[in-house]
Design a protein around this motif. Structure first.
Motif, PDB file in Angstrom:
ATOM      1  N   SER A 184      -0.968  -5.327  -1.321  1.00  6.38           N
ATOM      2  CA  SER A 184      -0.773  -6.772  -1.295  1.00  6.38           C
ATOM      3  C   SER A 184       0.705  -7.149  -1.219  1.00  6.38           C
ATOM      4  O   SER A 184       1.374  -6.886  -0.227  1.00  6.38           O
ATOM      5  N   GLN A 185       1.259  -7.752  -2.268  1.00  2.00           N
ATOM      6  CA  GLN A 185       2.648  -8.188  -2.269  1.00  2.00           C
ATOM      7  C   GLN A 185       3.604  -7.058  -1.918  1.00  2.00           C
ATOM      8  O   GLN A 185       4.629  -7.282  -1.257  1.00  2.00           O
ATOM      9  N   ALA A 186       3.299  -5.843  -2.355  1.00  4.45           N
ATOM     10  CA  ALA A 186       4.201  -4.713  -2.139  1.00  4.45           C
ATOM     11  C   ALA A 186       4.308  -4.323  -0.676  1.00  4.45           C
ATOM     12  O   ALA A 186       5.265  -3.654  -0.280  1.00  4.45           O
ATOM     13  N   VAL A 187       3.333  -4.724   0.147  1.00  5.96           N
ATOM     14  CA  VAL A 187       3.470  -4.519   1.590  1.00  5.96           C
ATOM     15  C   VAL A 187       4.531  -5.486   2.109  1.00  5.96           C
ATOM     16  O   VAL A 187       5.434  -5.107   2.867  1.00  5.96           O
ATOM     17  N   GLY A 188       4.432  -6.741   1.679  1.00  4.71           N
ATOM     18  CA  GLY A 188       5.416  -7.736   2.093  1.00  4.71           C
ATOM     19  C   GLY A 188       6.827  -7.351   1.690  1.00  4.71           C
ATOM     20  O   GLY A 188       7.770  -7.475   2.479  1.00  4.71           O
ATOM     21  N   LYS A 203      13.941   5.658   6.215  1.00  4.61           N
ATOM     22  CA  LYS A 203      13.698   6.546   5.076  1.00  4.61           C
ATOM     23  C   LYS A 203      12.212   6.620   4.719  1.00  4.61           C
ATOM     24  O   LYS A 203      11.834   7.317   3.782  1.00  4.61           O
ATOM     25  N   VAL A 204      11.390   5.892   5.463  1.00  5.55           N
ATOM     26  CA  VAL A 204       9.946   5.840   5.213  1.00  5.55           C
ATOM     27  C   VAL A 204       9.226   6.445   6.415  1.00  5.55           C
ATOM     28  O   VAL A 204       9.337   5.930   7.531  1.00  5.55           O
ATOM     29  N   SER A 205       8.498   7.525   6.187  1.00  3.43           N
ATOM     30  CA  SER A 205       7.796   8.176   7.300  1.00  3.43           C
ATOM     31  C   SER A 205       6.498   7.454   7.647  1.00  3.43           C
ATOM     32  O   SER A 205       6.017   7.539   8.779  1.00  3.43           O
ATOM     33  N   LEU A 206       5.927   6.710   6.672  1.00  4.94           N
ATOM     34  CA  LEU A 206       4.681   5.979   6.891  1.00  4.94           C
ATOM     35  C   LEU A 206       4.527   4.915   5.814  1.00  4.94           C
ATOM     36  O   LEU A 206       4.821   5.160   4.647  1.00  4.94           O
ATOM     37  N   ILE A 207       4.076   3.734   6.218  1.00  2.00           N
ATOM     38  CA  ILE A 207       3.675   2.690   5.266  1.00  2.00           C
ATOM     39  C   ILE A 207       2.156   2.572   5.314  1.00  2.00           C
ATOM     40  O   ILE A 207       1.590   2.297   6.374  1.00  2.00           O
ATOM     41  N   ILE A 208       1.513   2.836   4.187  1.00  3.48           N
ATOM     42  CA  ILE A 208       0.073   2.596   4.064  1.00  3.48           C
ATOM     43  C   ILE A 208      -0.078   1.225   3.415  1.00  3.48           C
ATOM     44  O   ILE A 208       0.256   1.031   2.248  1.00  3.48           O
ATOM     45  N   ALA A 209      -0.552   0.269   4.211  1.00  3.79           N
ATOM     46  CA  ALA A 209      -0.588  -1.137   3.796  1.00  3.79           C
ATOM     47  C   ALA A 209      -2.001  -1.513   3.379  1.00  3.79           C
ATOM     48  O   ALA A 209      -2.874  -1.716   4.223  1.00  3.79           O
ATOM     49  N   LEU A 210      -2.217  -1.616   2.075  1.00  6.02           N
ATOM     50  CA  LEU A 210      -3.533  -1.938   1.540  1.00  6.02           C
ATOM     51  C   LEU A 210      -3.627  -3.438   1.274  1.00  6.02           C
ATOM     52  O   LEU A 210      -2.880  -3.978   0.458  1.00  6.02           O
ATOM     53  N   ALA A 211      -4.531  -4.125   1.988  1.00  9.10           N
ATOM     54  CA  ALA A 211      -4.685  -5.583   1.854  1.00  9.10           C
ATOM     55  C   ALA A 211      -3.333  -6.269   1.884  1.00  9.10           C
ATOM     56  O   ALA A 211      -2.920  -6.919   0.921  1.00  9.10           O
ATOM     57  N   PRO A 212      -2.600  -6.153   2.984  1.00  8.06           N
ATOM     58  CA  PRO A 212      -1.202  -6.602   3.020  1.00  8.06           C
ATOM     59  C   PRO A 212      -1.060  -8.112   2.904  1.00  8.06           C
ATOM     60  O   PRO A 212      -1.779  -8.874   3.543  1.00  8.06           O
ATOM     61  N   ALA A 213      -0.116  -8.544   2.071  1.00  6.02           N
ATOM     62  CA  ALA A 213       0.161  -9.971   1.915  1.00  6.02           C
ATOM     63  C   ALA A 213       1.563 -10.250   2.430  1.00  6.02           C
ATOM     64  O   ALA A 213       2.546  -9.831   1.820  1.00  6.02           O
ATOM     65  N   THR A 214       1.640 -10.929   3.565  1.00 10.65           N
ATOM     66  CA  THR A 214       2.927 -11.384   4.104  1.00 10.65           C
ATOM     67  C   THR A 214       2.855 -12.907   4.166  1.00 10.65           C
ATOM     68  O   THR A 214       3.129 -13.569   3.193  1.00 10.65           O
ATOM     69  N   ARG A 215       2.421 -13.447   5.281  1.00  8.53           N
ATOM     70  CA  ARG A 215       2.131 -14.871   5.278  1.00  8.53           C
ATOM     71  C   ARG A 215       0.727 -15.053   4.678  1.00  8.53           C
ATOM     72  O   ARG A 215      -0.128 -14.165   4.826  1.00  8.53           O
ATOM     73  N   ILE A 216       0.515 -16.185   4.003  1.00 12.42           N
ATOM     74  CA  ILE A 216      -0.798 -16.417   3.364  1.00 12.42           C
ATOM     75  C   ILE A 216      -1.339 -17.793   3.773  1.00 12.42           C
ATOM     76  O   ILE A 216      -2.006 -18.468   2.995  1.00 12.42           O
ATOM     77  N   THR A 217      -1.062 -18.169   4.986  1.00 16.20           N
ATOM     78  CA  THR A 217      -1.424 -19.494   5.487  1.00 16.20           C
ATOM     79  C   THR A 217      -2.892 -19.831   5.299  1.00 16.20           C
ATOM     80  O   THR A 217      -3.258 -20.965   4.988  1.00 16.20           O
ATOM     81  N   ASN A 218      -3.758 -18.844   5.469  1.00 19.66           N
ATOM     82  CA  ASN A 218      -5.200 -19.092   5.488  1.00 19.66           C
ATOM     83  C   ASN A 218      -5.922 -18.614   4.226  1.00 19.66           C
ATOM     84  O   ASN A 218      -7.132 -18.384   4.252  1.00 19.66           O
ATOM     85  N   ILE A 219      -5.194 -18.468   3.129  1.00 20.57           N
ATOM     86  CA  ILE A 219      -5.799 -18.007   1.876  1.00 20.57           C
ATOM     87  C   ILE A 219      -7.013 -18.861   1.510  1.00 20.57           C
ATOM     88  O   ILE A 219      -6.986 -20.090   1.613  1.00 20.57           O
ATOM     89  N   LYS A 220      -8.089 -18.213   1.080  1.00 18.98           N
ATOM     90  CA  LYS A 220      -9.327 -18.922   0.726  1.00 18.98           C
ATOM     91  C   LYS A 220      -9.536 -19.045  -0.782  1.00 18.98           C
ATOM     92  O   LYS A 220     -10.398 -19.786  -1.226  1.00 18.98           O
ATOM     93  N   SER A 221      -8.779 -18.285  -1.564  1.00 16.49           N
ATOM     94  CA  SER A 221      -8.937 -18.324  -3.014  1.00 16.49           C
ATOM     95  C   SER A 221      -8.491 -19.682  -3.563  1.00 16.49           C
ATOM     96  O   SER A 221      -7.301 -20.008  -3.566  1.00 16.49           O
ATOM     97  N   VAL A 222      -9.457 -20.469  -4.035  1.00 19.66           N
ATOM     98  CA  VAL A 222      -9.125 -21.792  -4.580  1.00 19.66           C
ATOM     99  C   VAL A 222      -8.263 -21.658  -5.832  1.00 19.66           C
ATOM    100  O   VAL A 222      -7.320 -22.427  -6.040  1.00 19.66           O
ATOM    101  N   MET A 223      -8.556 -20.645  -6.641  1.00 13.48           N
ATOM    102  CA  MET A 223      -7.826 -20.485  -7.891  1.00 13.48           C
ATOM    103  C   MET A 223      -6.363 -20.137  -7.640  1.00 13.48           C
ATOM    104  O   MET A 223      -5.450 -20.776  -8.187  1.00 13.48           O
ATOM    105  N   LEU A 224      -6.111 -19.142  -6.793  1.00 16.85           N
ATOM    106  CA  LEU A 224      -4.728 -18.767  -6.508  1.00 16.85           C
ATOM    107  C   LEU A 224      -3.999 -19.878  -5.760  1.00 16.85           C
ATOM    108  O   LEU A 224      -2.825 -20.167  -6.038  1.00 16.85           O
ATOM    109  N   LYS A 225      -4.686 -20.495  -4.825  1.00 13.52           N
ATOM    110  CA  LYS A 225      -4.070 -21.576  -4.059  1.00 13.52           C
ATOM    111  C   LYS A 225      -3.653 -22.714  -4.988  1.00 13.52           C
ATOM    112  O   LYS A 225      -2.562 -23.282  -4.844  1.00 13.52           O
ATOM    113  N   THR A 226      -4.491 -23.037  -5.958  1.00 14.33           N
ATOM    114  CA  THR A 226      -4.168 -24.101  -6.910  1.00 14.33           C
ATOM    115  C   THR A 226      -2.962 -23.731  -7.763  1.00 14.33           C
ATOM    116  O   THR A 226      -2.088 -24.566  -8.019  1.00 14.33           O
TER     117      THR A 226
END
Length: 414
Positions: A184-188, A203-226
């Motif tokens: 999430s945030q750590a990908v960003g 210095k990074v041979s590979l980034i494994i991006a799990l549920a990456p959070a960069t832009r969050i324009t379309n977030i659906k979570s009402v709780m987090l959005k609030t």
């Protein structure tokens, strides 16, 4: 929807009004904290990273990394039980918003990625970003007295924290590159590093991006959005009244959750439902033991400014820097609008993992990022159609649905 929004506002008001005034004594083993844990039959619920991983037979060392701007971060080196030699490339795990290194252990030894990776004899390092209970120290500033300590967001995490940890790991392992696994945030923040710190992506041979959070324009979570919208709107009031830290571990929100969710009879009803409201519901994916651990480790604390930045992100379709307002933007950036991050500089290979039921990192934002990355090797959709954001790190099915592909990439790039 109205109920969720009201519940979120209540939760936020509790986090703000009581902040650190009430402690629930769940901070055993955390650097700089001498509070004793509760005595409980589920003793592992209150262990820190070193104690909990050791409880399951893994050897863990605690290291201290100091960033260029003086933040002191605890980083863990974790090794498997029967490992004599290690795979060549070290692996670095980095957590998401409201989390700490402990999040990689919460799913338990049969599902937590830290356990699974260390057991395969990768030299594993697990980091912390500033503001949580493992990153609440500074060489000069006191987080309880100096407001300046909390003047950071994900921008500073990417510019200072990730590069400092990368350098420390490479120096101690005598390697030239590492594999970065971010949630999430750590990908960003890893992509911010690539944009703002020339040479670090090399210095990074590979980034494994799990549920990456960069832009969050379309977030659906009402709780987090609030939460994000409210903190953004109230930032002037919050900062002027001395509220620079939110959702600290041991304060009322986390302490209450830790108490209510430490019993099996209540963990599913309270914590399972709460996690579903934050994200999306996936019945049975996260087991009761994991829910109990999550409640003792999360939320782990962050700065008000970090949540303001997420509030700003809701209003733009770009992945951009913190918006200080026109006048200060001109002073800091030389432009009235905050610059966008240069994702073309993210030249490290990226393997991107996503779920279709993710209400935090919406599929449209995932695909937006996918199209921005210059060196995407694969975008992996998790097979379960109900797979959500927090499943990526907490689900009991991680070993079956996520780890096989992660394992493949770790060995291919070691």
């Amino acid at each position: 929807m109205a109920f969720i929004a009201k519940a979120t506002l209540f939760l936020l008001s509790v986090a703000v009004t009581v902040k650190n005034s009430l402690s629930f004594n769940q901070t055993s083993g955390i650097p700089g904290n001498s509070v004793s844990p509760h005595v409980d039959i589920h003793r592992d619920r209150f262990m820190n990273f070193t104690e909990l991983s050791g409880h399951y037979g893994f050897a863990t060392e605690e290291h201290t990394v100091t960033t260029e701007d003086g933040y002191v971060l605890t980083v863990f080196r974790m090794t498997g039980r029967d490992c004599v030699e290690f795979n060549k490339s070290p692996v670095l795990l980095m957590h998401g918003l409201f989390q700490s290194a402990d999040a990689w252990l919460d799913a338990g030894p049969d599902a937590g990625l830290a356990y699974l990776i260390a057991a395969q004899c990768h030299e594993l390092w697990v980091g912390n970003q500033r503001g949580n209970y493992y990153g609440r120290r500074h060489v000069r500033l006191d987080p309880d007295r100096d407001a300046k300590f909390w003047k950071f967001s994900t921008d500073e995490m990417g510019i200072y924290d990730i590069p400092a940890i990368v350098d420390y790991v490479l120096k101690n392992t005598r390697q030239e590159k590492l594999i970065y696994v971010g949630f999430s945030q750590a990908v960003g923040t890893s992509l911010i590093m690539c944009s703002e710190r020339p040479g670090y992506c090399d210095k990074v041979s590979l980034i494994i991006a799990l549920a990456p959070a960069t832009r969050i324009t379309n977030i659906k979570s009402v709780m987090l959005k609030t939460i994000f919208e409210t903190v953004n709107k109230l930032q002037g009031v919050l900062l002027s009244t001395g509220v620079h830290e939110l959702f600290a571990r041991g304060a009322l929100v986390q302490g209450l959750l830790g108490q209510l969710c430490k019993f099996r009879s209540t963990s599913r009803t309270i914590c399972g439902t709460g996690l579903g409201l934050l994200d999306a519901f996936h019945p049975g994916s996260i087991d009761d033991d994991a829910l109990q651990l999550i409640a003792t480790h999360t939320p782990a604390g962050t700065s008000t400014q970090t949540l303001v930045r997420y509030g700003q992100s809701l209003k733009t379709d770009k992945f951009q820097k913190f918006d200080y307002g026109k006048a200060k933007n001109l002073e800091i950036y030389g432009t009235e609008r905050p610059p966008v991050y240069n994702l073309d500089a993210a030249t490290a290979p990226v393997a991107l993992f996503y779920g279709l039921n993710d209400n935090v990192d919406d599929i449209e934002d995932v695909f937006w990022l996918k199209n921005q990355l210059p060196n995407l090797v694969e975008a992996i959709q998790i097979a379960d159609p109900l797979w959500n954001h927090f499943d990526m790190i907490y689900s009991r099915h991680v070993k079956k649905l996520v780890y096989p592909k992660v394992k493949q990439y770790l060995f291919n790039y070691s």
